[in-house]
Write a protein that holds these residues in place. Sequence first.
Motif, PDB file in Angstrom:
ATOM      1  N   ARG A 111      -7.807   6.401 -10.900  1.00 40.89           N
ATOM      2  CA  ARG A 111      -6.342   6.322 -10.331  1.00 40.89           C
ATOM      3  C   ARG A 111      -5.390   6.011 -11.494  1.00 40.89           C
ATOM      4  NH1 ARG A 111      -5.995   2.209  -5.597  1.00 40.89           N
ATOM      5  NH2 ARG A 111      -7.263   0.764  -7.143  1.00 40.89           N
ATOM      6  N   HIS A 127       2.899   0.914 -10.918  1.00 39.07           N
ATOM      7  CA  HIS A 127       2.875   1.623  -9.495  1.00 39.07           C
ATOM      8  C   HIS A 127       2.139   2.879  -9.593  1.00 39.07           C
ATOM      9  CE1 HIS A 127       5.990  -1.163  -7.322  1.00 39.07           C
ATOM     10  NE2 HIS A 127       6.312  -1.025  -8.558  1.00 39.07           N
ATOM     11  N   TRP A 129       0.674   6.510  -9.096  1.00 44.03           N
ATOM     12  CA  TRP A 129       1.336   7.637  -9.130  1.00 44.03           C
ATOM     13  C   TRP A 129       0.443   8.825  -9.697  1.00 44.03           C
ATOM     14  CZ3 TRP A 129       2.616  11.390 -12.692  1.00 44.03           C
ATOM     15  CH2 TRP A 129       3.159  12.417 -12.494  1.00 44.03           C
ATOM     16  N   GLN A 130       0.354  10.051  -9.159  1.00 45.43           N
ATOM     17  CA  GLN A 130      -0.417  11.050  -9.546  1.00 45.43           C
ATOM     18  C   GLN A 130       0.274  12.104  -9.617  1.00 45.43           C
ATOM     19  OE1 GLN A 130      -4.149  11.081  -7.581  1.00 45.43           O
ATOM     20  NE2 GLN A 130      -3.505  12.723  -6.059  1.00 45.43           N
ATOM     21  N   GLY A 132       2.095  15.538  -8.773  1.00 47.93           N
ATOM     22  CA  GLY A 132       2.427  16.106  -7.046  1.00 47.93           C
ATOM     23  C   GLY A 132       3.022  15.020  -6.239  1.00 47.93           C
ATOM     24  N   ASP A 133       2.835  13.585  -6.618  1.00 50.39           N
ATOM     25  CA  ASP A 133       3.487  12.716  -5.659  1.00 50.39           C
ATOM     26  C   ASP A 133       5.323  12.565  -6.122  1.00 50.39           C
ATOM     27  OD1 ASP A 133       1.161  11.840  -4.819  1.00 50.39           O
ATOM     28  OD2 ASP A 133       0.857  10.123  -6.041  1.00 50.39           O
ATOM     29  N   PRO A 134       5.935  12.247  -5.366  1.00 48.23           N
ATOM     30  CA  PRO A 134       7.451  12.341  -5.452  1.00 48.23           C
ATOM     31  C   PRO A 134       7.952  11.348  -6.734  1.00 48.23           C
ATOM     32  CG  PRO A 134       6.837  11.441  -3.492  1.00 48.23           C
ATOM     33  CD  PRO A 134       5.564  11.922  -3.714  1.00 48.23           C
ATOM     34  N   LEU A 135       8.709  11.611  -7.194  1.00 45.92           N
ATOM     35  CA  LEU A 135       9.364  10.620  -8.205  1.00 45.92           C
ATOM     36  C   LEU A 135      10.765  10.575  -7.953  1.00 45.92           C
ATOM     37  CD1 LEU A 135       8.070  12.508 -11.321  1.00 45.92           C
ATOM     38  CD2 LEU A 135       7.578  10.025 -10.700  1.00 45.92           C
ATOM     39  N   PRO A 145       7.671   6.291  -9.668  1.00 45.96           N
ATOM     40  CA  PRO A 145       7.080   6.693  -8.157  1.00 45.96           C
ATOM     41  C   PRO A 145       7.917   6.471  -7.252  1.00 45.96           C
ATOM     42  CG  PRO A 145       5.408   5.528  -9.585  1.00 45.96           C
ATOM     43  CD  PRO A 145       6.644   5.395 -10.363  1.00 45.96           C
ATOM     44  N   GLU A 147       7.153   6.233  -4.005  1.00 43.14           N
ATOM     45  CA  GLU A 147       6.590   5.141  -3.030  1.00 43.14           C
ATOM     46  C   GLU A 147       6.025   3.882  -3.885  1.00 43.14           C
ATOM     47  OE1 GLU A 147       3.521   6.987  -0.737  1.00 43.14           O
ATOM     48  OE2 GLU A 147       4.968   8.495   0.261  1.00 43.14           O
ATOM     49  N   ARG A 148       6.583   2.807  -3.467  1.00 46.19           N
ATOM     50  CA  ARG A 148       5.993   1.623  -4.472  1.00 46.19           C
ATOM     51  C   ARG A 148       4.592   1.181  -3.924  1.00 46.19           C
ATOM     52  NH1 ARG A 148      10.441  -0.375  -7.236  1.00 46.19           N
ATOM     53  NH2 ARG A 148      11.867   1.404  -7.595  1.00 46.19           N
ATOM     54  N   ASN A 149       3.734   1.155  -4.786  1.00 46.62           N
ATOM     55  CA  ASN A 149       2.284   0.971  -4.678  1.00 46.62           C
ATOM     56  C   ASN A 149       2.159   0.178  -5.944  1.00 46.62           C
ATOM     57  OD1 ASN A 149      -0.185   0.122  -3.839  1.00 46.62           O
ATOM     58  ND2 ASN A 149      -0.724   2.302  -3.149  1.00 46.62           N
TER      59      ASN A 149
END
Length: 237
Positions: A111, A127, A129-130, A132-135, A145, A147-149
């Motif tokens: 990951r 956080h 992020w890979q 293709g994920d939104p920034l 990222p 989305e916050r994870n």
Amino acid sequence: MEADDNIPATFASPACFMHEVDPRYTGLPGPLDRQAWTDVDRWRRSERERLIAARLAVPAEMRARQSEAIAAGIVAEIGDVRGRIVSAYWPFRGEPDLRPLLAEIAKRGGRTALPVVVEKGRPLEFHLWQAGDPLSRGVWNIPIPAERNRVLPDIVLSPVVGYDAACYRLGYGGGFFDRTLAAMPARPRVIGLGYSAARLQTIYPQLHDIPMDLIVTETGTVRPAPQAEVSTVRALT
């Protein structure tokens, strides 16, 4: 990568001007000798400007080849990434571009994450992020990222402006990286990466400087050399 370099106001920038004052103002240990810190800080600012200008002068095609070699060296160092979290960064001002490596790590079962600046004087957060994920735009317009994870990475890949044989890192001067490592409950494996031309005899490490576990460049891997340690309070002469 070239497009990123041509938009200096869009992406990451020296995070703040904290590097021009005593590190204690950034929440880091202060120098034992104020004059030594003044001398070292002045020298670091000069070297930082010189090294950034030098790497930006390298043709983008050559930097791309160097980035590929650095990525290959990192893969050899980290090995099996299944189940592990690797944090990298968004490239800025000629830094090695590891975005393809992040995609490869995801393919291999790992990951990936990006660092997020919360605010001045506070440690970074990481956080997931890979590709293709939104920034979205974070502090100082750094892509982060959307989305916050929040996670604690197992491996942190950190770009260096300069480095020395003891694997001390010369960064942009904001103190974020050292502050982050000092605050983490468990230290991850920390791999600095940069170009071989950025090697210095020493960065004159101070109490707040934390060395990397190793440095990967396009020409090979640098591991800490005990004999390269220098006094943390040495002033330039």
